[in-house]
Write an enzyme that holds these catalytic residues in place. Sequence first.
Site, PDB file in Angstrom:
ATOM      1  N   HIS A 183      -0.727   1.150 -10.265  1.00  0.00           N
ATOM      2  CA  HIS A 183      -1.036   1.808 -11.529  1.00  0.00           C
ATOM      3  C   HIS A 183      -2.539   2.012 -11.689  1.00  0.00           C
ATOM      4  O   HIS A 183      -3.356   1.251 -11.165  1.00  0.00           O
ATOM      5  CB  HIS A 183      -0.524   0.985 -12.715  1.00  0.00           C
ATOM      6  CG  HIS A 183       0.966   0.970 -12.842  1.00  0.00           C
ATOM      7  ND1 HIS A 183       1.711   2.109 -12.832  1.00  0.00           N
ATOM      8  CD2 HIS A 183       1.847  -0.056 -12.998  1.00  0.00           C
ATOM      9  CE1 HIS A 183       2.988   1.804 -12.973  1.00  0.00           C
ATOM     10  NE2 HIS A 183       3.096   0.493 -13.073  1.00  0.00           N
ATOM     11  N   HIS A 238       0.820  -1.209   0.000  1.00  0.00           N
ATOM     12  CA  HIS A 238       0.000   0.000   0.000  1.00  0.00           C
ATOM     13  C   HIS A 238       0.856   1.262   0.000  1.00  0.00           C
ATOM     14  O   HIS A 238       0.348   2.350  -0.238  1.00  0.00           O
ATOM     15  CB  HIS A 238      -0.915   0.013   1.232  1.00  0.00           C
ATOM     16  CG  HIS A 238      -2.205  -0.713   1.020  1.00  0.00           C
ATOM     17  ND1 HIS A 238      -3.435  -0.095   1.083  1.00  0.00           N
ATOM     18  CD2 HIS A 238      -2.472  -2.003   0.730  1.00  0.00           C
ATOM     19  CE1 HIS A 238      -4.397  -0.975   0.852  1.00  0.00           C
ATOM     20  NE2 HIS A 238      -3.832  -2.142   0.638  1.00  0.00           N
ATOM     21  N   ASP A 239       2.135   1.124   0.298  1.00  0.00           N
ATOM     22  CA  ASP A 239       3.021   2.292   0.332  1.00  0.00           C
ATOM     23  C   ASP A 239       4.008   2.311  -0.831  1.00  0.00           C
ATOM     24  O   ASP A 239       4.903   3.146  -0.865  1.00  0.00           O
ATOM     25  CB  ASP A 239       3.789   2.312   1.657  1.00  0.00           C
ATOM     26  CG  ASP A 239       4.403   3.680   1.940  1.00  0.00           C
ATOM     27  OD1 ASP A 239       3.805   4.686   1.529  1.00  0.00           O
ATOM     28  OD2 ASP A 239       5.479   3.732   2.547  1.00  0.00           O
ATOM     29  N   SER A 249       2.789   6.964   2.682  1.00  0.00           N
ATOM     30  CA  SER A 249       1.430   7.275   2.233  1.00  0.00           C
ATOM     31  C   SER A 249       0.404   6.299   2.792  1.00  0.00           C
ATOM     32  O   SER A 249      -0.784   6.618   2.856  1.00  0.00           O
ATOM     33  CB  SER A 249       1.360   7.266   0.704  1.00  0.00           C
ATOM     34  OG  SER A 249       1.748   6.004   0.179  1.00  0.00           O
ATOM     35  N   TRP A 266       6.623   4.454  -3.438  1.00  0.00           N
ATOM     36  CA  TRP A 266       7.819   4.092  -2.684  1.00  0.00           C
ATOM     37  C   TRP A 266       8.035   4.830  -1.369  1.00  0.00           C
ATOM     38  O   TRP A 266       8.525   5.934  -1.319  1.00  0.00           O
ATOM     39  CB  TRP A 266       9.068   4.202  -3.547  1.00  0.00           C
ATOM     40  CG  TRP A 266       9.115   3.160  -4.601  1.00  0.00           C
ATOM     41  CD1 TRP A 266       8.791   3.348  -5.923  1.00  0.00           C
ATOM     42  CD2 TRP A 266       9.438   1.777  -4.462  1.00  0.00           C
ATOM     43  NE1 TRP A 266       8.916   2.162  -6.598  1.00  0.00           N
ATOM     44  CE2 TRP A 266       9.313   1.177  -5.743  1.00  0.00           C
ATOM     45  CE3 TRP A 266       9.842   1.001  -3.389  1.00  0.00           C
ATOM     46  CZ2 TRP A 266       9.556  -0.167  -5.964  1.00  0.00           C
ATOM     47  CZ3 TRP A 266      10.088  -0.343  -3.613  1.00  0.00           C
ATOM     48  CH2 TRP A 266       9.948  -0.918  -4.895  1.00  0.00           C
ATOM     49  N   ASP A 297       7.021   6.624   1.161  1.00  0.00           N
ATOM     50  CA  ASP A 297       6.845   7.990   1.670  1.00  0.00           C
ATOM     51  C   ASP A 297       5.826   8.005   2.800  1.00  0.00           C
ATOM     52  O   ASP A 297       5.395   9.061   3.237  1.00  0.00           O
ATOM     53  CB  ASP A 297       6.403   8.940   0.554  1.00  0.00           C
ATOM     54  CG  ASP A 297       5.058   8.571  -0.040  1.00  0.00           C
ATOM     55  OD1 ASP A 297       4.575   7.441   0.216  1.00  0.00           O
ATOM     56  OD2 ASP A 297       4.484   9.397  -0.763  1.00  0.00           O
ATOM     57  N   THR A 352       1.240   7.559  -4.360  1.00  0.00           N
ATOM     58  CA  THR A 352       2.573   8.159  -4.435  1.00  0.00           C
ATOM     59  C   THR A 352       3.569   7.030  -4.208  1.00  0.00           C
ATOM     60  O   THR A 352       3.501   6.328  -3.201  1.00  0.00           O
ATOM     61  CB  THR A 352       2.744   9.240  -3.356  1.00  0.00           C
ATOM     62  OG1 THR A 352       2.408   8.690  -2.076  1.00  0.00           O
ATOM     63  CG2 THR A 352       1.831  10.423  -3.638  1.00  0.00           C
TER      64      THR A 352
END
Length: 241
Positions: A43, A38-39, A97, A93, A95, A91
């Site tokens: 696509h 999920h992080d 999110s 890789w 971060d 977003t």
Amino acid sequence: MDPHPSVVATKLLARKKFIDTGEQFNMIATSWIQFMIHDWIDHLEDTQQVELRAPHEIASACPLKSFKFFKTKRISTGEPDMNFGFLNTRTPWWDGSVIYGNNEEGMRRVRAFKEGKLRIGGDGLLEHDEKWIPVSGDVRNCWAGFSLLQALFVREHNAVCDLLKKLYRYARLVTSAVIAKIHTIDWTVELLKTDTLLAGMRVNWYGLLGKRFKDLFGHICGPVLSGLVGLRKPNDHGVPY
């Protein structure tokens, strides 16, 4: 495609009986890999579905006869040497999110807007909205294990906020003390320049026995005689710093 990859995988990798991995793995690993996915990246999907069917060689033994999923949507780039690309819905890789959200709306949804913290329930678990959807960065395909990891790292974020606040107050205490010390035993005695004031200001800061005694022996007296060498622990009178 002959032999089919599914046939090769089934012949070589199929387990005929349960093999216990001992202490190597548990359900937290399942939660963690979904938490990671999920992080990472996702696509944009097209409306057309793709179907994969089990080859006839393994169809009888395969509980899942077919699997359908949406194709990845191609986006025209207008570049002659690369005429299409892909858009991400997340977003990509690491971060954070998965707990912070993928856009401005998502980030505002999870913030508590108090001391830099994120929203978390009073029981230490994720809050839920009016539709009972967990309030967190990315909640698609969520389940208990996944939500627990989200709650864990929301609490980690908030713990960092508390620590930074504590460090801020500690730094404020040190800086305030430096300012007070300069004004007490440097500036004031230079302004008025009398032996009496010099002695009084140094007593005010170091105690009656002076700086040398305090540096050599420290706080050797109890609270009754604390004026001799100062307090062992400062009395902050309840102020936050």
